[in-house]
Design an enzyme around this catalytic site. Structure first.
Site, PDB file in Angstrom:
ATOM      1  N   ARG A  18       2.566  57.595  33.656  1.00 21.15           N
ATOM      2  CA  ARG A  18       1.470  56.536  34.230  1.00 21.15           C
ATOM      3  C   ARG A  18       0.854  55.420  33.653  1.00 21.15           C
ATOM      4  O   ARG A  18      -0.049  54.797  34.069  1.00 21.15           O
ATOM      5  CB  ARG A  18       0.336  57.616  34.459  1.00 21.15           C
ATOM      6  CG  ARG A  18       0.367  58.611  35.570  1.00 21.15           C
ATOM      7  CD  ARG A  18      -0.929  59.679  35.969  1.00 21.15           C
ATOM      8  NE  ARG A  18      -0.477  60.730  34.792  1.00 21.15           N
ATOM      9  CZ  ARG A  18      -1.679  61.377  34.549  1.00 21.15           C
ATOM     10  NH1 ARG A  18      -2.869  61.130  34.922  1.00 21.15           N
ATOM     11  NH2 ARG A  18      -1.518  62.370  33.667  1.00 21.15           N
ATOM     12  N   GLY A 146      -4.151  73.585  30.504  1.00 23.57           N
ATOM     13  CA  GLY A 146      -3.781  75.010  30.657  1.00 23.57           C
ATOM     14  C   GLY A 146      -5.093  75.865  30.369  1.00 23.57           C
ATOM     15  O   GLY A 146      -5.980  75.572  29.688  1.00 23.57           O
ATOM     16  N   GLU A 161      -0.730  77.492  32.602  1.00 19.01           N
ATOM     17  CA  GLU A 161      -0.836  76.128  33.127  1.00 19.01           C
ATOM     18  C   GLU A 161      -1.334  75.915  34.482  1.00 19.01           C
ATOM     19  O   GLU A 161      -1.170  76.975  35.587  1.00 19.01           O
ATOM     20  CB  GLU A 161       0.718  75.353  33.168  1.00 19.01           C
ATOM     21  CG  GLU A 161       1.172  75.196  31.632  1.00 19.01           C
ATOM     22  CD  GLU A 161       0.402  74.694  31.047  1.00 19.01           C
ATOM     23  OE1 GLU A 161       0.248  73.356  31.529  1.00 19.01           O
ATOM     24  OE2 GLU A 161      -0.219  75.277  29.975  1.00 19.01           O
TER      25      GLU A 161
HETATM   26  C1  UD1 Z   1      -0.161  70.606  27.732  1.00 21.21           C
HETATM   27  C2  UD1 Z   1      -0.450  72.010  27.824  1.00 21.21           C
HETATM   28  C3  UD1 Z   1      -1.581  72.506  28.343  1.00 21.21           C
HETATM   29  C4  UD1 Z   1      -2.705  71.821  27.735  1.00 21.21           C
HETATM   30  C5  UD1 Z   1      -2.565  70.172  27.283  1.00 21.21           C
HETATM   31  C6  UD1 Z   1      -3.789  69.849  26.615  1.00 21.21           C
HETATM   32  C7  UD1 Z   1       2.030  72.963  27.658  1.00 21.21           C
HETATM   33  C8  UD1 Z   1       3.156  73.624  28.706  1.00 21.21           C
HETATM   34  N1  UD1 Z   1       0.733  72.801  28.373  1.00 21.21           N
HETATM   35  O1  UD1 Z   1      -0.019  70.144  29.024  1.00 21.21           O
HETATM   36  O2  UD1 Z   1      -1.657  73.903  28.321  1.00 21.21           O
HETATM   37  O3  UD1 Z   1      -3.886  72.173  28.150  1.00 21.21           O
HETATM   38  O4  UD1 Z   1      -1.051  69.866  26.945  1.00 21.21           O
HETATM   39  O5  UD1 Z   1      -3.543  68.396  26.769  1.00 21.21           O
HETATM   40  O6  UD1 Z   1       2.199  72.693  26.735  1.00 21.21           O
HETATM   41  N2  UD1 Z   1       6.167  66.374  25.273  1.00 21.21           N
HETATM   42  C9  UD1 Z   1       7.457  66.369  24.428  1.00 21.21           C
HETATM   43  N3  UD1 Z   1       8.470  66.752  24.919  1.00 21.21           N
HETATM   44  C10 UD1 Z   1       8.580  67.320  26.089  1.00 21.21           C
HETATM   45  C11 UD1 Z   1       7.417  67.484  26.913  1.00 21.21           C
HETATM   46  C12 UD1 Z   1       6.026  66.766  26.560  1.00 21.21           C
HETATM   47  O7  UD1 Z   1       7.337  65.703  23.234  1.00 21.21           O
HETATM   48  O8  UD1 Z   1       9.499  68.051  26.552  1.00 21.21           O
HETATM   49  C13 UD1 Z   1       4.840  65.650  24.627  1.00 21.21           C
HETATM   50  C14 UD1 Z   1       4.273  64.584  25.547  1.00 21.21           C
HETATM   51  O9  UD1 Z   1       4.849  63.448  25.151  1.00 21.21           O
HETATM   52  C15 UD1 Z   1       2.857  64.753  25.216  1.00 21.21           C
HETATM   53  C16 UD1 Z   1       2.694  66.418  24.854  1.00 21.21           C
HETATM   54  O10 UD1 Z   1       4.106  66.713  24.665  1.00 21.21           O
HETATM   55  O11 UD1 Z   1       2.440  64.073  24.257  1.00 21.21           O
HETATM   56  C17 UD1 Z   1       2.015  67.044  25.915  1.00 21.21           C
HETATM   57  O12 UD1 Z   1       2.819  67.280  27.109  1.00 21.21           O
HETATM   58  P1  UD1 Z   1       2.256  67.071  28.426  1.00 21.21           P
HETATM   59  O13 UD1 Z   1       3.501  66.898  29.505  1.00 21.21           O
HETATM   60  O14 UD1 Z   1       1.318  65.891  28.759  1.00 21.21           O
HETATM   61  O15 UD1 Z   1       1.457  68.357  28.474  1.00 21.21           O
HETATM   62  P2  UD1 Z   1       0.447  68.873  29.566  1.00 21.21           P
HETATM   63  O16 UD1 Z   1       1.176  69.095  30.978  1.00 21.21           O
HETATM   64  O17 UD1 Z   1      -0.617  68.024  29.468  1.00 21.21           O
END
Ligand code: UD1
Ligand code: CA
Length: 437
Positions: A18, A146, A161
């Site tokens: 985004r 979450g 989630e």
């Molecule tokens: C996540 C949490 C959610 C919480 C929220 C808070 C999980 C499954 N969910 O959701 O419960 O309320 O954060 O902000 O964890 N990232 C990686 N590798 C991956 C996926 C993500 O490094 O494979 C990093 C992203 O760059 C980001 C962070 O992890 O910095 C969070 O990932 P994102 O997909 O934004 O999680 P949310 O859906 O926001």
């Protein structure tokens, strides 16, 4: 507190779709500093973290180069492909085989997190001898987060989630803030047991809660005081909102320390700028990077200080003046329309309107220094071609282009002598009105 060793995992592999940008999300900047740097510095300042692992994936090389160049205590670990937050943390398992301590997991896109919050969070985990502590926050509108699920005895049992939540669970207002403290010895085994049978087909870090509860480990939540601190950046609108928050905090700190800020709405001052009491900041001033400004100065309106400025007391930086990486001693004035870059100005120096330190050679790409010693002055529209020194009490005549050092107490002028053509205008008028045919 008997905190043993604390390591940290910073999640920064996501794409940040985004942001609509070629730049990885965590390298977007506020006051010229990447979001990731705010998080890494907050971890360092918390005082507990001895090693940091940054999980990189999308545009990994760019993020890795930035981290390696700027944070010696951080190591990048590649996650490719990105299969979820649980998969991301599992990448550090090989590095922490026999590790007996805590691992704090944070996101790389939450620049408002405070060092004290991390410190208190780790201490709370430690004081309670917990196996897993999840930071939570209570939101009126918990959308997209979450949810913290509790059983009928109010015991924290799982995180669900939004996309997997039942309507009842969606009504829960306590959410997962995305910051975890993990007792590595007892919980790390969870990472080899994560499943991706959920709405997003991802390996969720949040599933370690359920795993630990099933193993009868001690799982707790820590409710955050100030929700703003976990504000995550997903779009350029949110980047602007975070910039505003950081700026507000910075201005309020300065005003509490005795700095007068005429119009906080049009003033931007980076958190790493210190300013002493009774300095006045007039409207439309932009100060970025790390700077030090003394007392009783007057800055603005419309001044731009770009970082690396060390400014003494009673200094005047006026309208349309840009200062970069320069030392300016007490009682010196740079009042109008000037550029001062890579310069050292003594005290009681007066810089005339429109003076430029020509510090950059665009062909060699070399930047050079301009030194202006105590009591010297430059006339309006002077160009000082660096490297060059204007010695004590010397004077540069208006409109001069200075390419050589100027001796103390001398006048340097390079402009051609004035020619005066008497009655030239009168003659022109007569010609045009047909006096001569
Ligand atoms: C996540 C949490 C959610 C919480 C929220 C808070 C999980 C499954 N969910 O959701 O419960 O309320 O954060 O902000 O964890 N990232 C990686 N590798 C991956 C996926 C993500 O490094 O494979 C990093 C992203 O760059 C980001 C962070 O992890 O910095 C969070 O990932 P994102 O997909 O934004 O999680 P949310 O859906 O926001
Ligand atoms: Ca997601």
């Amino acid at each position: 507190m008997h905190v043993k060793k604390v390591k940290s995992v910073i999640l920064a592999a996501g794409k940040g779709t985004r942001m609509k940008s070629a730049l990885p999300k965590v390298l977007h900047t506020i006051f010229d500093k990447p979001l990731l740097a705010y998080v890494l510095e907050a971890l360092d300042k918390s005082g507990y973290i001895d090693e940091k692992f940054v999980i990189v994936g999308h545009e990994a090389e760019k993020v890795e180069n930035y981290v390696n160049d700027n944070f010696s205590g951080a190591k990048c670990v590649l996650q490719s492909p990105q299969l979820g937050t649980g998969d991301a943390v599992s990448k550090v398992v090989p590095y922490l085989k026999d590790f007996d301590g805590y691992v704090v997991v944070v996101c790389g896109d939450t620049p408002l997190i405070e060092p004290d919050t991390i410190k208190n969070f780790v201490e709370f985990h430690d004081n309670n001898d917990a196996d897993l502590t999840v930071m939570s926050a209570v939101f009126d509108n918990p959308k997209n987060y979450g949810r913290i699920v509790r059983d009928k005895n109010n015991k924290f049992t799982a995180i669900v989630e939004e996309k997997d939540a039942t309507p009842n669970q969606k009504a829960i207002k306590e959410v997962n803030a995305g910051i975890y403290c993990i007792n590595w010895k007892t919980v790390s085994e969870a990472f080899s047991n994560l499943k991706n049978n959920n709405a997003q087909g991802e390996y969720y870090l949040t599933d370690i809660v359920k795993w630990a509860v099933e193993k009868n480990l001690k799982v707790q939540s820590y409710i955050l005081d100030n929700n703003e601190e976990i504000f995550g950046i997903n779009s350029k609108i949110q980047l602007a909102q975070a910039t505003k928050s950081l700026n507000k905090k910075s201005l309020e700190r300065l005003m509490e320390e005795g700095v007068q800020i005429t119009d906080p709405n049009s003033t931007f001052i980076s958190p790493e700028t210190t300013i002493e009491a009774d300095t006045i900041i007039l409207p439309n001033v932009y100060i970025t990077g790390k700077n030090q400004i003394g007392k009783n100065c007057k800055i603005g309106p419309f001044s731009h200080i770009r970082g690396g400025a060390v400014i003494g007391d009673n200094v005047r930086i006026g309208n349309f003046v840009e200062i970069k990486k320069s030392v300016i001693k007490d009682n010196t004035n740079v009042s109008h329309l000037s550029y001062v870059g890579d310069a050292k100005l003594g005290s009681h120096v007066n810089i005339g309107a429109g003076t430029i330190t020509a510090n950059y050679n665009p062909i060699s790409k070399v930047k050079s220094e301009t030194i202006i010693k105590d009591g010297a002055n430059t006339g309006s529209n002077s160009v000082l071609i660096a490297p060059v020194t204007i010695n004590e009490m010397a004077s540069v005549g208006a409109g001069s282009i200075i390419t050589k050092d100027v001796e103390a107490y001398s006048l340097a002028v390079t402009r051609p002598p004035l020619r005066q053509l008497s009655n030239w205008v009168k003659m022109k008028i007569e010609q045009l009105s047909g006096g001569i045919k």
